[in-house]
Design a protein around this motif. Structure first.
Motif, PDB file in Angstrom:
ATOM      1  N   UNK A  31       0.832  -1.212   0.000  1.00  0.00           N
ATOM      2  CA  UNK A  31       0.000   0.000   0.000  1.00  0.00           C
ATOM      3  C   UNK A  31       0.866   1.261   0.000  1.00  0.00           C
ATOM      4  N   UNK A  32       1.961   1.234   0.752  1.00  0.00           N
ATOM      5  CA  UNK A  32       2.866   2.388   0.774  1.00  0.00           C
ATOM      6  C   UNK A  32       3.528   2.591  -0.590  1.00  0.00           C
ATOM      7  N   UNK A  33       3.947   1.485  -1.196  1.00  0.00           N
ATOM      8  CA  UNK A  33       4.570   1.584  -2.525  1.00  0.00           C
ATOM      9  C   UNK A  33       3.561   2.101  -3.542  1.00  0.00           C
ATOM     10  N   UNK A  34       2.340   1.638  -3.441  1.00  0.00           N
ATOM     11  CA  UNK A  34       1.277   2.093  -4.354  1.00  0.00           C
ATOM     12  C   UNK A  34       0.999   3.579  -4.154  1.00  0.00           C
ATOM     13  N   UNK A  35       0.963   4.012  -2.905  1.00  0.00           N
ATOM     14  CA  UNK A  35       0.727   5.431  -2.619  1.00  0.00           C
ATOM     15  C   UNK A  35       1.869   6.289  -3.153  1.00  0.00           C
ATOM     16  N   UNK A  36       3.094   5.826  -3.000  1.00  0.00           N
ATOM     17  CA  UNK A  36       4.246   6.566  -3.527  1.00  0.00           C
ATOM     18  C   UNK A  36       4.157   6.676  -5.049  1.00  0.00           C
ATOM     19  N   UNK A  37       3.781   5.588  -5.686  1.00  0.00           N
ATOM     20  CA  UNK A  37       3.623   5.599  -7.142  1.00  0.00           C
ATOM     21  C   UNK A  37       2.551   6.611  -7.551  1.00  0.00           C
ATOM     22  N   UNK A  82       7.037   1.612 -10.108  1.00  0.00           N
ATOM     23  CA  UNK A  82       6.104   0.590 -10.615  1.00  0.00           C
ATOM     24  C   UNK A  82       6.677  -0.808 -10.377  1.00  0.00           C
ATOM     25  N   UNK A  83       7.968  -0.955 -10.638  1.00  0.00           N
ATOM     26  CA  UNK A  83       8.607  -2.254 -10.381  1.00  0.00           C
ATOM     27  C   UNK A  83       8.539  -2.598  -8.894  1.00  0.00           C
ATOM     28  N   UNK A  84       8.826  -1.621  -8.070  1.00  0.00           N
ATOM     29  CA  UNK A  84       8.788  -1.834  -6.621  1.00  0.00           C
ATOM     30  C   UNK A  84       7.378  -2.201  -6.172  1.00  0.00           C
ATOM     31  N   UNK A  85       6.389  -1.527  -6.715  1.00  0.00           N
ATOM     32  CA  UNK A  85       5.002  -1.815  -6.363  1.00  0.00           C
ATOM     33  C   UNK A  85       4.637  -3.235  -6.793  1.00  0.00           C
ATOM     34  N   UNK A  86       5.060  -3.622  -7.987  1.00  0.00           N
ATOM     35  CA  UNK A  86       4.805  -4.992  -8.458  1.00  0.00           C
ATOM     36  C   UNK A  86       5.489  -6.022  -7.572  1.00  0.00           C
ATOM     37  N   UNK A  87       6.720  -5.731  -7.191  1.00  0.00           N
ATOM     38  CA  UNK A  87       7.459  -6.632  -6.299  1.00  0.00           C
ATOM     39  C   UNK A  87       6.728  -6.779  -4.972  1.00  0.00           C
TER      40      UNK A  87
END
Length: 148
Positions: A31-37, A82-87
């Motif tokens: 969720x944090x990675x998605x919010x950052x994206x 995006x890669x980080x969010x996918x990971x």
């Protein structure tokens, strides 16, 4: 097995609880990675809306080149995020699977314990029935004995 099963059930419960906590952490991380994206993408949109070309202003070549370089670096950052969010999404999915396996293991131990309890109750019922039958047989035998 009777003495080991409660310990195994307790360990399986603890393992399931740990996996559930890890899943919660993985979901929060995703969720944090998605919010950052989303913030990066929104920032990019703002930058494009304020660009010299969008505002109708004209800038010198150096300013436009610097702006294009900035947008290119921002695009790279978005791609990396995006890669980080996918990971992070993949990690959360894998953790969900581990939690499901831990839950299945716990349910298996609980099913064994339930079967064991049913068998013990059946043995106890049979024992009580034998005792009642023996008592009734002795009572009948005493009732049929002649009084002396």
């Amino acid at each position: 097995m009777e003495h080991v099963l409660p310990m195994l059930t307790q360990q399986a419960t603890a393992a399931r609880d740990r996996e559930a906590a890890r899943l919660q952490q993985a979901r929060q991380s995703h969720a944090q990675a998605q919010a950052t994206l989303q913030r990066l993408e929104a920032f990019r949109q703002e930058c494009l809306a304020r660009s010299p070309a969008a505002t109708g202003g004209r800038g010198d070549g150096a300013t436009l080149a610097a702006y294009q370089q900035f947008v290119a670096r921002l695009d790279e950052a978005i791609a990396m995020q995006r890669q980080e969010t996918g990971l992070r999404a993949n990690q959360a999915d894998a953790q969900q699977q581990r939690l499901a396996q831990a839950q299945q293991r716990l349910l298996a131990f609980q099913a064994l314990a339930n079967r064991q309890a049913v068998r013990a109750a059946q043995r106890e019922t049979k024992r009580e029935q034998r005792m009642a039958d023996e008592f009734a047989a002795r009572a009948t035998a005493r009732a049929q004995e002649p009084f002396a």
